[in-house]
Enzyme design. Structure first.
Site, PDB file in Angstrom:
ATOM      1  N   GLU A  53      -5.849 -12.488   6.374  1.00 21.40           N
ATOM      2  CA  GLU A  53      -6.679 -11.285   6.481  1.00 21.40           C
ATOM      3  C   GLU A  53      -8.031 -11.431   5.790  1.00 21.40           C
ATOM      4  O   GLU A  53      -8.643 -10.433   5.389  1.00 21.40           O
ATOM      5  CB  GLU A  53      -5.923 -10.071   5.934  1.00 21.40           C
ATOM      6  N   HIS A  90       0.808  -1.217   0.000  1.00 20.56           N
ATOM      7  CA  HIS A  90       0.000   0.000   0.000  1.00 20.56           C
ATOM      8  C   HIS A  90       0.847   1.275   0.000  1.00 20.56           C
ATOM      9  O   HIS A  90       0.298   2.372   0.021  1.00 20.56           O
ATOM     10  CB  HIS A  90      -0.947   0.010   1.198  1.00 20.56           C
ATOM     11  N   ASP A  99      17.358 -10.614  -3.042  1.00 16.62           N
ATOM     12  CA  ASP A  99      18.633 -10.287  -3.682  1.00 16.62           C
ATOM     13  C   ASP A  99      19.138  -8.901  -3.308  1.00 16.62           C
ATOM     14  O   ASP A  99      20.355  -8.685  -3.258  1.00 16.62           O
ATOM     15  CB  ASP A  99      18.509 -10.384  -5.207  1.00 16.62           C
ATOM     16  N   ASP A 139      -8.346  -5.596   6.653  1.00 17.34           N
ATOM     17  CA  ASP A 139      -8.916  -6.444   5.609  1.00 17.34           C
ATOM     18  C   ASP A 139      -9.790  -7.542   6.200  1.00 17.34           C
ATOM     19  O   ASP A 139     -10.801  -7.921   5.599  1.00 17.34           O
ATOM     20  CB  ASP A 139      -7.803  -7.042   4.745  1.00 17.34           C
ATOM     21  N   ARG A 163       7.336  -5.727   2.947  1.00 24.84           N
ATOM     22  CA  ARG A 163       6.054  -6.287   2.526  1.00 24.84           C
ATOM     23  C   ARG A 163       5.933  -6.125   1.020  1.00 24.84           C
ATOM     24  O   ARG A 163       5.884  -5.012   0.501  1.00 24.84           O
ATOM     25  CB  ARG A 163       4.879  -5.604   3.229  1.00 24.84           C
TER      26      ARG A 163
END
Length: 270
Positions: A157, A48, A87, A183, A73
């Site tokens: 969620e 988000h 990586d 959520d 995230r």
């Protein structure tokens, strides 16, 4: 030279609660400033928040000198994206919207290199990078040691995820399960109301089920009393603030302390 130990993963194994902060401003300067505040972990949000691989790289580099552990995230549970995030220097990844054990298993495999004998029985599928000119290139045995330091957190969620929570939490390679209150409240038909009694009861039950599976429960709450409640119930990693909300509210409060300011609403984060 040994690949650095993941302090967040170690804390989860030792059942030590870790207090975190959501970082959504997608800026290395902000991330470094927040890393000086002493939080155990910082969540760099690409679901988000307006982050991409380069902004995540800059933030990982900015906070590396500080004790706060960065968690990335990703916007979606994509194998190739997880590979890229690992990586560029991440060790801990949070994957949103994981509804089934099959999804959790794929994410665990994405976090691990293939090994002849994986102690956790995970058939890793992480791709091998070429010459490493950045952080991991300093460690000659990185590809042999990275799996042990990889930490996977998955988000439950939805109602479906809560129905499958026991199987998700039991999945090898899943270190923690983050319950997304916003959520989940929407999925339970209480959108915008994560404090609804039914939602709170589902979260309370979820935390106990995750603990029973031997994994670490996590959650976000901007209400200090509620955050402490989840900690008391056994949550192991709890985010207690968001940089965007903190900045917006501090600016509003400062302006309103001077004459002539029009009332403005407080940002709640939901």
């Amino acid at each position: 030279m040994h690949t650095p130990t993941n302090p967040f993963k170690q804390a989860m194994r030792e059942q030590r609660a870790q207090i975190g902060l959501w970082v959504g401003l997608a800026d290395a300067y902000v991330a470094e400033l927040l890393a000086t505040a002493g939080f155990d972990w910082l969540l760099l949000d690409a679901e988000h928040g307006p982050n991409d691989i380069r902004t995540l790289l800059a933030q990982l580099q900015a906070v590396q000198a500080y004790p706060s552990h960065p968690i990335v995230r990703v916007p979606v549970g994509d194998v190739a994206l997880i590979k890229r995030v690992l990586d560029i220097g991440a060790q801990t990844v949070l994957v949103p919207m994981v509804d089934t054990a099959e999804q959790a298993d794929l994410m665990a495999r994405a976090m691990h290199y293939p090994q002849p004998e994986d102690p956790d029985g995970i058939a890793g599928i992480r791709g091998m990078a070429g010459a490493r000119g950045s952080r991991w290139g300093l460690y000659p045995r990185y590809v042999h040691e990275a799996n042990a330091q990889a930490c996977l957190l998955v988000q439950a969620e939805t109602v479906l995820a809560m129905d499958n929570l026991d199987a998700i939490a039991a999945t090898p390679g899943v270190d923690g399960v983050f319950i997304g209150p916003a959520d989940l409240s929407a999925s339970m038909r209480h959108p915008g109301n994560p404090n609804h009694p039914a939602v709170k009861a589902a979260i309370d039950d979820g935390i106990q089920r995750i603990l029973k599976a031997g994994k670490a429960p996590g959650i976000l709450s901007l209400d200090e009393g509620q955050a402490q409640h989840w900690l008391d119930r056994g949550a192991r990693f709890v985010a207690v603030g968001m940089d965007t909300v903190m900045l917006a509210n501090a600016a509003r409060q400062l302006r309103q302390r001077f004459a002539g300011a029009a009332p403005v609403p407080v940002v709640t984060g939901y």
